[in-house]
Design a protein around this motif. Structure first.
Motif, mmCIF file in Angstrom:
data_model
loop_
_atom_site.group_PDB
_atom_site.id
_atom_site.type_symbol
_atom_site.label_atom_id
_atom_site.label_comp_id
_atom_site.label_asym_id
_atom_site.label_seq_id
_atom_site.Cartn_x
_atom_site.Cartn_y
_atom_site.Cartn_z
ATOM 1 N N LYS A 13 15.892 3.815 -18.469
ATOM 2 C CA LYS A 13 16.485 2.632 -17.841
ATOM 3 C C LYS A 13 17.021 2.963 -16.454
ATOM 4 O O LYS A 13 16.938 2.164 -15.520
ATOM 5 C CB LYS A 13 17.610 2.096 -18.737
ATOM 6 C CG LYS A 13 18.265 0.826 -18.216
ATOM 7 C CD LYS A 13 19.362 0.361 -19.157
ATOM 8 C CE LYS A 13 20.055 -0.880 -18.611
ATOM 9 N NZ LYS A 13 21.155 -1.331 -19.508
ATOM 10 N N ARG A 14 17.604 4.160 -16.293
ATOM 11 C CA ARG A 14 18.229 4.550 -15.028
ATOM 12 C C ARG A 14 17.224 5.085 -14.016
ATOM 13 O O ARG A 14 17.443 4.969 -12.816
ATOM 14 C CB ARG A 14 19.289 5.631 -15.284
ATOM 15 C CG ARG A 14 20.499 5.115 -16.026
ATOM 16 C CD ARG A 14 21.317 4.183 -15.166
ATOM 17 N NE ARG A 14 22.268 3.418 -15.971
ATOM 18 C CZ ARG A 14 22.959 2.395 -15.523
ATOM 19 N NH1 ARG A 14 22.805 1.996 -14.288
ATOM 20 N NH2 ARG A 14 23.789 1.752 -16.302
ATOM 21 N N LEU A 15 16.131 5.697 -14.488
ATOM 22 C CA LEU A 15 15.183 6.337 -13.575
ATOM 23 C C LEU A 15 14.603 5.377 -12.535
ATOM 24 O O LEU A 15 14.527 5.735 -11.346
ATOM 25 C CB LEU A 15 14.060 7.008 -14.370
ATOM 26 C CG LEU A 15 13.053 7.822 -13.542
ATOM 27 C CD1 LEU A 15 13.763 8.950 -12.812
ATOM 28 C CD2 LEU A 15 11.951 8.386 -14.425
ATOM 29 N N PRO A 16 14.193 4.150 -12.902
ATOM 30 C CA PRO A 16 13.670 3.235 -11.876
ATOM 31 C C PRO A 16 14.675 2.946 -10.767
ATOM 32 O O PRO A 16 14.306 2.888 -9.586
ATOM 33 C CB PRO A 16 13.335 1.963 -12.671
ATOM 34 C CG PRO A 16 13.094 2.443 -14.058
ATOM 35 C CD PRO A 16 14.048 3.578 -14.259
ATOM 36 N N LYS A 17 15.957 2.773 -11.119
ATOM 37 C CA LYS A 17 16.970 2.548 -10.084
ATOM 38 C C LYS A 17 17.046 3.723 -9.121
ATOM 39 O O LYS A 17 17.190 3.567 -7.909
ATOM 40 C CB LYS A 17 18.347 2.327 -10.727
ATOM 41 C CG LYS A 17 18.676 0.873 -11.022
ATOM 42 C CD LYS A 17 20.142 0.728 -11.338
ATOM 43 C CE LYS A 17 20.505 -0.748 -11.480
ATOM 44 N NZ LYS A 17 21.947 -0.933 -11.727
ATOM 45 N N MET A 18 16.951 4.923 -9.686
ATOM 46 C CA MET A 18 17.017 6.123 -8.845
ATOM 47 C C MET A 18 15.827 6.167 -7.891
ATOM 48 O O MET A 18 15.961 6.490 -6.710
ATOM 49 C CB MET A 18 17.036 7.366 -9.732
ATOM 50 C CG MET A 18 17.261 8.670 -8.962
ATOM 51 S SD MET A 18 17.230 10.097 -10.059
ATOM 52 C CE MET A 18 18.630 9.747 -11.107
ATOM 53 N N LEU A 19 14.652 5.798 -8.407
ATOM 54 C CA LEU A 19 13.438 5.858 -7.589
ATOM 55 C C LEU A 19 13.399 4.754 -6.537
ATOM 56 O O LEU A 19 13.057 5.001 -5.380
ATOM 57 C CB LEU A 19 12.199 5.762 -8.489
ATOM 58 C CG LEU A 19 11.945 6.951 -9.418
ATOM 59 C CD1 LEU A 19 10.777 6.652 -10.344
ATOM 60 C CD2 LEU A 19 11.661 8.215 -8.620
ATOM 61 N N TYR A 20 13.782 3.544 -6.941
ATOM 62 C CA TYR A 20 13.629 2.389 -6.055
ATOM 63 C C TYR A 20 14.810 2.164 -5.116
ATOM 64 O O TYR A 20 14.669 1.491 -4.092
ATOM 65 C CB TYR A 20 13.395 1.122 -6.881
ATOM 66 C CG TYR A 20 12.167 1.181 -7.754
ATOM 67 C CD1 TYR A 20 11.005 1.812 -7.306
ATOM 68 C CD2 TYR A 20 12.153 0.643 -9.033
ATOM 69 C CE1 TYR A 20 9.889 1.891 -8.109
ATOM 70 C CE2 TYR A 20 11.034 0.704 -9.838
ATOM 71 C CZ TYR A 20 9.898 1.340 -9.374
ATOM 72 O OH TYR A 20 8.785 1.410 -10.160
#
Length: 286
Positions: free
Chosen positions: A143-150
Motif C-alpha cells: 500500500k505504501r510503496l506506490p506513494k513512495m514511487l509516485y
C-alpha cells in the motif's frame, strides 16, 4: 501496546488517543515508523487532522533524542565543552516544545475516555502469530510503496534539480546577507553560521573548532553562532529533506502543513532558548 505505556501519562494530559501514545514511544526508535502509524490511523478515521498534526509535533522530542548521542559525539571532538552547552540548549528547546504541545492539546482536543491506554489497545487487537504479522506487513508495504514511487522519488528528484540550478545556494546567500542584524556576535563567529547554513553541521563544527584555537573565540560565542546557524538553516534543510519523505507518507498538501508547523515550533523554541542563554551570559558572565 507495550510502547504506549511509556507515553500514557503525557498522552492523557494532551488528550491524545492510544495510537498517538504508541507512535510517541515508537519514535524513539524510528520516526518514519511513527509517522506511518499516524498516517494509517488518520486514513482509517481513528484520529482527526488536528490530532494528527498535534501528534506529529508531539513526536519531536523522541525524534530529537534519537539523534542526540550522534550530535554530541560529533560535536565534542571539535568544540570540547561547548558541545555539552549546545546539545543541552537544544535538548531544553525540545523539552519546552513538547511541553507547549501537550498544553495546546488540552485546549484543541476533546478529553479522551479514562482508562489504561495499553489496556484498551489490548482489547482492540489480539496477539498475532508471526505468519499473520508478516502478511500484514506485506499488505501495508504494498500500500505504501506506490506513494513512495509516485510522490517521494519525484520530489527528491525535483529538489536535486533545484540544487543543481543553484536555487538553494541563492536562498542561503539571501539569508547570509541578513547577518548585519546579528551584531551581538563577534564578526569571526559569522563564519560558523555561514558554514552551518551552506554546508553540513560538521562543517560548522570544524569552523568553530578552528576559530576557537586560532582566535580565542569563547565557547559562549561558538554556542551562540551554532544556535543561530541552526535556526537559519532549518527552513531550507526541512524543505530539502523533511518534505519529500513527509509527502510520501501524508501526501503533499498535508505534508506542507506539517512541515510548516514543525519548523515554526522548532524555530520559536530555539529562538527562545538561545535568547535566554544570551541574556544570562550578558547579565551574569560578561
Amino acid at each position: 501496546r507495550h510502547a504506549a505505556r511509556l507515553a500514557a501519562p503525557l498522552a492523557r494530559k494532551a488528550h491524545l488517543k492510544d495510537v498517538s501514545a504508541a507512535s510517541f514511544s515508537v519514535a524513539f526508535f524510528s520516526s518514519i515508523t511513527a509517522n506511518t502509524m499516524l498516517a494509517e490511523a488518520y486514513e482509517k478515521g481513528t484520529i482527526s487532522e488536528r490530532e494528527l498534526i498535534i501528534s506529529n509535533l508531539f513526536n519531536s522530542l523522541p525524534t530529537y533524542l534519537l539523534r542526540l548521542p550522534s550530535i554530541f559525539f560529533i560535536a565534542a571532538p571539535f568544540i570540547g565543552s561547548a558541545a555539552a552547552i549546545y546539545v543541552g540548549l537544544t535538548a531544553v528547546a525540545a523539552i519546552l516544545r513538547t511541553g507547549a504541545i501537550v498544553y495546546s492539546g488540552k485546549f484543541f482536543l476533546p478529553v479522551q475516555d479514562e482508562g489504561c491506554l495499553p489496556c484498551r489497545l489490548d482489547e482492540m487487537e489480539e496477539k498475532d502469530e508471526l505468519k499473520t504479522i508478516a502478511q500484514k506487513a506485506l499488505k501495508r508495504f504494498k500500500k505504501r510503496l506506490p506513494k513512495m514511487l509516485y510522490l517521494t522519488c519525484p520530489i527528491y528528484a525535483l529538489f536535486f534539480a533545484l540544487k543543481q540550478l543553484g536555487i538553494f545556494d541563492w536562498l542561503e546567500s539571501v539569508m547570509v546577507n541578513s547577518f548585519s542584524f546579528f551584531n551581538f556576535l563577534p564578526p569571526e563567529s559569522i563564519t560558523i553560521v555561514i558554514f552551518h547554513m551552506t554546508a553540513e553541521f560538521t562543517a560548522g563544527l570544524a569552523a568553530a573548532g578552528a576559530l576557537m584555537s586560532d582566535t580565542g573565540l569563547s565557547a559562549s560565542h561558538v554556542v551562540g553562532a551554532l544556535m543561530l546557524g541552526n535556526l537559519l538553516s532549518t527552513p531550507i534543510k526541512a524543505l530539502r529533506r523533511q518534505f519529500p519523505y513527509y509527502a510520501g507518507i501524508y501526501g503533499p498538501k498535508l505534508a506542507t502543513r506539517m512541515v510548516f508547523y514543525n519548523q515554526l515550533s522548532r524555530g520559536i523554541s530555539i529562538a527562545v532558548v538561545g535568547g535566554a542563554y544570551f541574556v544570562f551570559y550578558l547579565t551574569f558572565i560578561v
